[in-house]
Write a protein that holds these residues in place. Structure first.
Motif, PDB file in Angstrom:
ATOM      1  N   MET A   1       0.816  -1.204   0.000  1.00 60.82           N
ATOM      2  CA  MET A   1       0.000   0.000   0.000  1.00 60.82           C
ATOM      3  C   MET A   1       0.849   1.254   0.000  1.00 60.82           C
ATOM      4  SD  MET A   1      -3.049   1.189  -0.033  1.00 60.82           S
ATOM      5  CE  MET A   1      -3.911   2.710   0.287  1.00 60.82           C
ATOM      6  N   ALA A   2       2.040   1.173   0.665  1.00 56.84           N
ATOM      7  CA  ALA A   2       2.887   2.362   0.727  1.00 56.84           C
ATOM      8  C   ALA A   2       4.328   1.977   1.023  1.00 56.84           C
ATOM      9  CB  ALA A   2       2.375   3.337   1.787  1.00 56.84           C
ATOM     10  N   LEU A   3       5.236   2.817   0.528  1.00 61.56           N
ATOM     11  CA  LEU A   3       6.659   2.695   0.846  1.00 61.56           C
ATOM     12  C   LEU A   3       7.087   3.990   1.516  1.00 61.56           C
ATOM     13  CD1 LEU A   3       9.531   1.462   0.644  1.00 61.56           C
ATOM     14  CD2 LEU A   3       9.713   2.558  -1.596  1.00 61.56           C
ATOM     15  N   ILE A   4       7.598   3.872   2.732  1.00 59.53           N
ATOM     16  CA  ILE A   4       8.132   5.031   3.451  1.00 59.53           C
ATOM     17  C   ILE A   4       9.646   4.900   3.479  1.00 59.53           C
ATOM     18  CG2 ILE A   4       8.191   6.288   5.624  1.00 59.53           C
ATOM     19  CD1 ILE A   4       5.426   5.232   6.247  1.00 59.53           C
ATOM     20  N   THR A   5      10.325   5.826   2.847  1.00 60.32           N
ATOM     21  CA  THR A   5      11.785   5.828   2.823  1.00 60.32           C
ATOM     22  C   THR A   5      12.291   6.759   3.914  1.00 60.32           C
ATOM     23  OG1 THR A   5      11.823   5.437   0.438  1.00 60.32           O
ATOM     24  CG2 THR A   5      13.837   6.291   1.442  1.00 60.32           C
ATOM     25  N   VAL A   6      13.059   6.216   4.849  1.00 61.95           N
ATOM     26  CA  VAL A   6      13.634   7.000   5.935  1.00 61.95           C
ATOM     27  C   VAL A   6      15.090   7.269   5.605  1.00 61.95           C
ATOM     28  CG1 VAL A   6      14.075   7.107   8.415  1.00 61.95           C
ATOM     29  CG2 VAL A   6      12.061   5.895   7.560  1.00 61.95           C
TER      30      VAL A   6
ATOM     31  N   ASN B   1       3.379  -4.630  -1.381  1.00 58.20           N
ATOM     32  CA  ASN B   1       2.102  -5.061  -1.923  1.00 58.20           C
ATOM     33  C   ASN B   1       1.018  -4.118  -1.415  1.00 58.20           C
ATOM     34  OD1 ASN B   1       0.924  -6.198   0.656  1.00 58.20           O
ATOM     35  ND2 ASN B   1       2.722  -7.530   0.448  1.00 58.20           N
ATOM     36  N   ARG B   2      -0.219  -4.363  -1.828  1.00 58.93           N
ATOM     37  CA  ARG B   2      -1.315  -3.451  -1.512  1.00 58.93           C
ATOM     38  C   ARG B   2      -1.770  -3.524  -0.060  1.00 58.93           C
ATOM     39  NH1 ARG B   2      -3.686  -1.677  -6.316  1.00 58.93           N
ATOM     40  NH2 ARG B   2      -2.022  -1.607  -7.868  1.00 58.93           N
ATOM     41  N   GLU B   3      -1.283  -4.486   0.715  1.00 61.70           N
ATOM     42  CA  GLU B   3      -1.744  -4.652   2.098  1.00 61.70           C
ATOM     43  C   GLU B   3      -0.663  -4.299   3.120  1.00 61.70           C
ATOM     44  OE1 GLU B   3      -3.054  -8.668   2.427  1.00 61.70           O
ATOM     45  OE2 GLU B   3      -4.914  -8.327   1.315  1.00 61.70           O
ATOM     46  N   THR B   4       0.475  -3.783   2.662  1.00 64.54           N
ATOM     47  CA  THR B   4       1.625  -3.602   3.548  1.00 64.54           C
ATOM     48  C   THR B   4       2.203  -2.190   3.444  1.00 64.54           C
ATOM     49  OG1 THR B   4       2.187  -5.939   3.279  1.00 64.54           O
ATOM     50  CG2 THR B   4       3.900  -4.506   4.166  1.00 64.54           C
ATOM     51  N   ILE B   5       2.578  -1.642   4.595  1.00 60.28           N
ATOM     52  CA  ILE B   5       3.408  -0.436   4.614  1.00 60.28           C
ATOM     53  C   ILE B   5       4.839  -0.893   4.837  1.00 60.28           C
ATOM     54  CG2 ILE B   5       3.984   1.687   5.842  1.00 60.28           C
ATOM     55  CD1 ILE B   5       1.083   2.001   6.578  1.00 60.28           C
ATOM     56  N   VAL B   6       5.705  -0.646   3.878  1.00 55.88           N
ATOM     57  CA  VAL B   6       7.112  -1.011   3.994  1.00 55.88           C
ATOM     58  C   VAL B   6       7.894   0.235   4.397  1.00 55.88           C
ATOM     59  CG1 VAL B   6       9.149  -1.900   2.812  1.00 55.88           C
ATOM     60  CG2 VAL B   6       6.892  -2.808   2.247  1.00 55.88           C
ATOM     61  N   ILE B   7       8.658   0.124   5.479  1.00 57.24           N
ATOM     62  CA  ILE B   7       9.485   1.239   5.955  1.00 57.24           C
ATOM     63  C   ILE B   7      10.944   0.882   5.712  1.00 57.24           C
ATOM     64  CG2 ILE B   7      10.114   2.676   7.929  1.00 57.24           C
ATOM     65  CD1 ILE B   7       7.403   1.984   9.163  1.00 57.24           C
ATOM     66  N   ALA B   8      11.580   1.604   4.811  1.00 55.95           N
ATOM     67  CA  ALA B   8      12.998   1.381   4.505  1.00 55.95           C
ATOM     68  C   ALA B   8      13.817   2.258   5.440  1.00 55.95           C
ATOM     69  CB  ALA B   8      13.290   1.717   3.050  1.00 55.95           C
TER      70      ALA B   8
ATOM     71  N   ALA C   1       8.122   1.290  -6.370  1.00 55.79           N
ATOM     72  CA  ALA C   1       6.805   1.512  -5.772  1.00 55.79           C
ATOM     73  C   ALA C   1       5.804   1.958  -6.830  1.00 55.79           C
ATOM     74  CB  ALA C   1       6.912   2.558  -4.663  1.00 55.79           C
ATOM     75  N   ARG C   2       6.247   2.835  -7.702  1.00 57.71           N
ATOM     76  CA  ARG C   2       5.336   3.329  -8.739  1.00 57.71           C
ATOM     77  C   ARG C   2       4.941   2.218  -9.710  1.00 57.71           C
ATOM     78  NH1 ARG C   2       6.101   8.878 -12.308  1.00 57.71           N
ATOM     79  NH2 ARG C   2       4.138   8.687 -13.462  1.00 57.71           N
ATOM     80  N   GLU C   3       5.849   1.295  -9.922  1.00 57.81           N
ATOM     81  CA  GLU C   3       5.550   0.153 -10.793  1.00 57.81           C
ATOM     82  C   GLU C   3       4.370  -0.643 -10.264  1.00 57.81           C
ATOM     83  OE1 GLU C   3       7.776  -4.004 -11.778  1.00 57.81           O
ATOM     84  OE2 GLU C   3       8.982  -2.198 -11.919  1.00 57.81           O
ATOM     85  N   LEU C   4       4.233  -0.695  -8.927  1.00 57.04           N
ATOM     86  CA  LEU C   4       3.131  -1.425  -8.298  1.00 57.04           C
ATOM     87  C   LEU C   4       1.959  -0.512  -7.957  1.00 57.04           C
ATOM     88  CD1 LEU C   4       5.143  -3.733  -5.869  1.00 57.04           C
ATOM     89  CD2 LEU C   4       4.170  -4.336  -8.088  1.00 57.04           C
ATOM     90  N   SER C   5       2.064   0.767  -8.341  1.00 49.52           N
ATOM     91  CA  SER C   5       1.004   1.753  -8.083  1.00 49.52           C
ATOM     92  C   SER C   5       0.678   1.866  -6.599  1.00 49.52           C
ATOM     93  CB  SER C   5      -0.263   1.408  -8.873  1.00 49.52           C
ATOM     94  OG  SER C   5      -0.018   1.457 -10.259  1.00 49.52           O
ATOM     95  N   ILE C   6       1.736   1.958  -5.766  1.00 48.24           N
ATOM     96  CA  ILE C   6       1.511   2.163  -4.338  1.00 48.24           C
ATOM     97  C   ILE C   6       2.061   3.530  -3.943  1.00 48.24           C
ATOM     98  CG2 ILE C   6       1.601  -0.301  -3.856  1.00 48.24           C
ATOM     99  CD1 ILE C   6       4.342   0.055  -2.692  1.00 48.24           C
ATOM    100  N   ARG C   7       1.568   4.067  -2.834  1.00 47.00           N
ATOM    101  CA  ARG C   7       1.947   5.401  -2.396  1.00 47.00           C
ATOM    102  C   ARG C   7       3.360   5.421  -1.831  1.00 47.00           C
ATOM    103  NH1 ARG C   7      -3.510   4.744  -1.066  1.00 47.00           N
ATOM    104  NH2 ARG C   7      -4.862   6.337  -2.020  1.00 47.00           N
ATOM    105  N   VAL C   8       3.963   6.612  -1.848  1.00 42.34           N
ATOM    106  CA  VAL C   8       5.314   6.766  -1.318  1.00 42.34           C
ATOM    107  C   VAL C   8       5.369   7.983  -0.404  1.00 42.34           C
ATOM    108  CG1 VAL C   8       6.437   5.679  -3.300  1.00 42.34           C
ATOM    109  CG2 VAL C   8       6.050   8.146  -3.311  1.00 42.34           C
ATOM    110  N   ALA C   9       6.327   7.985   0.500  1.00 35.79           N
ATOM    111  CA  ALA C   9       6.605   9.137   1.356  1.00 35.79           C
ATOM    112  C   ALA C   9       8.055   9.027   1.803  1.00 35.79           C
ATOM    113  CB  ALA C   9       5.671   9.174   2.566  1.00 35.79           C
ATOM    114  N   THR C  10       8.665  10.173   2.080  1.00 33.34           N
ATOM    115  CA  THR C  10      10.051  10.206   2.533  1.00 33.34           C
ATOM    116  C   THR C  10      10.123  10.942   3.859  1.00 33.34           C
ATOM    117  OG1 THR C  10      10.865  10.238   0.252  1.00 33.34           O
ATOM    118  CG2 THR C  10      12.410  10.898   1.974  1.00 33.34           C
ATOM    119  N   ILE C  11      10.838  10.358   4.823  1.00 31.15           N
ATOM    120  CA  ILE C  11      11.053  10.992   6.117  1.00 31.15           C
ATOM    121  C   ILE C  11      12.536  11.297   6.253  1.00 31.15           C
ATOM    122  CG2 ILE C  11      10.962  10.709   8.621  1.00 31.15           C
ATOM    123  CD1 ILE C  11       8.549   8.901   8.250  1.00 31.15           C
TER     124      ILE C  11
END
Length: 318
Positions: free
Chosen positions: A1-6, A79-86, A103-113
């Motif tokens: 569902m989302a990738l958060i890059t720290v 995947n669409r059910e997981t928030i992955v925090i890098a 992430a964009r290839e799988l059409s999931i949201r992204v954010a950077t911290i």
């Protein structure tokens, strides 16, 4: 569902923010009975969890392998059910862009911290890890490695798409903007894949053999037709037995008959074999990548025959 890059300097407090604040905040919202969205779990990936030693950053080759390990695990978990925090240094903007593309290839949201701290603060914390009996010395960096990583750090920017939305958290901030981060990973814009981020469709496993066998059958058919008709080139009709069960043909291919326009002379075996090799070589890259610059490749026998016929017409000299 989302990738958060720290991202942030070494020892800036990234993992503490992730484990003590971010994960708890996100999990509380997922567990809330009022939440009915698709997110079911949170996965944190870091150097420590992947058993990547701090020493890898002193060797370019080892560091590249470590980044590959992190990236592979990120791809596996997204995947669409997981928030992955890098949760890592992620100090190279090219690597952050690579994760954004995945992430964009799988059409999931992204954010950077971006966990911001001054170099002096980071060095002081690192020294504490080295000298303190209560801390694990393996969590510390060698001073020269730390200096080098700080010098090479490429700070994220909200002006570039792969770092947006960007949340900057100072070492002085008491808490993270958890409400804004939650909205970003659940309500933020989902950018669809484009030509640069979508996965190239793979060619069939038998594409190369189809290419070879189809071109060879056409060479044999051309020679047989020339011998049987006694004609000196020109427009000839080839009847080729297809091994495909029911593949519709298009363009010049009419049923099992293919029209090839040859020069007004007998074409030799050596010419045809040479052009067949050139044709196959020119398509090997497309077999490997699965597509060409202009779009997907059709690997059916009918399509290969048509392309080989055009190739012969364009390359056989008068």
């Amino acid at each position: 569902m989302a990738l958060i890059t720290v991202t942030g300097y070494p020892c800036s407090g990234k993992s503490r923010r992730v484990n003590d604040e971010l994960v708890h905040s996100l999990q509380r919202r997922i567990d809330d009975p009022s939440y009915t969205g698709p997110i079911k779990r949170i996965v944190v990936l870091s150097d420590d969890l992947l058993n990547i030693a701090r020493s890898v950053y002193s060797d370019t080759k080892a560091e590249k392998i470590a980044r590959g390990t992190l990236f592979t695990n990120i791809q596996r978990e997204m995947n669409r059910e997981t928030i992955v925090i890098a949760d890592g240094l992620n100090y190279i903007k090219g690597f952050r862009y690579q994760m954004y593309c995945a992430a964009r290839e799988l059409s999931i949201r992204v954010a950077t911290i971006f966990v911001a701290a001054t170099p002096d603060i980071c060095k002081e914390r690192n020294e504490t890890r080295i000298s303190s009996s209560d801390s694990d010395p393996s969590n510390a960096y060698e001073p020269d490695i730390l200096d080098n990583l700080i010098m090479r750090y490429e700070e994220p920017s909200s002006m570039v798409r792969w770092d947006s939305p960007l949340f900057t958290i100072s070492w002085l901030d008491e808490r993270i903007p958890d409400e804004d981060i939650w909205k970003a990973v659940t309500e933020g814009e989902v950018k669809p894949p484009n030509a640069g981020t979508s996965a190239a469709p793979k060619a069939p496993t038998d594409a190369l053999s189809v290419l070879e066998q189809t071109a060879s059958s056409m060479v044999s058919a051309i020679l047989a037709e020339q011998s049987a008709s006694g004609s000196a080139g020109g427009s000839i009709k080839l009847s080729i037995q297809s091994t495909e069960s029911s593949a519709p043909t298009k363009g010049k291919v009419q049923g099992q008959t293919l029209i090839v326009n040859l020069p007004p002379r007998n074409v030799t075996l050596s010419e045809l074999q040479r052009l067949k090799r050139q044709f196959i070589t020119s398509h090997k890259k497309a077999v490997t990548l699965g597509s060409t610059e202009k779009g997907d490749v059709d690997w059916s026998e009918g399509s290969v025959r048509e392309r080989f016929a055009v190739f012969l017409e364009n390359h056989l000299s008068l």
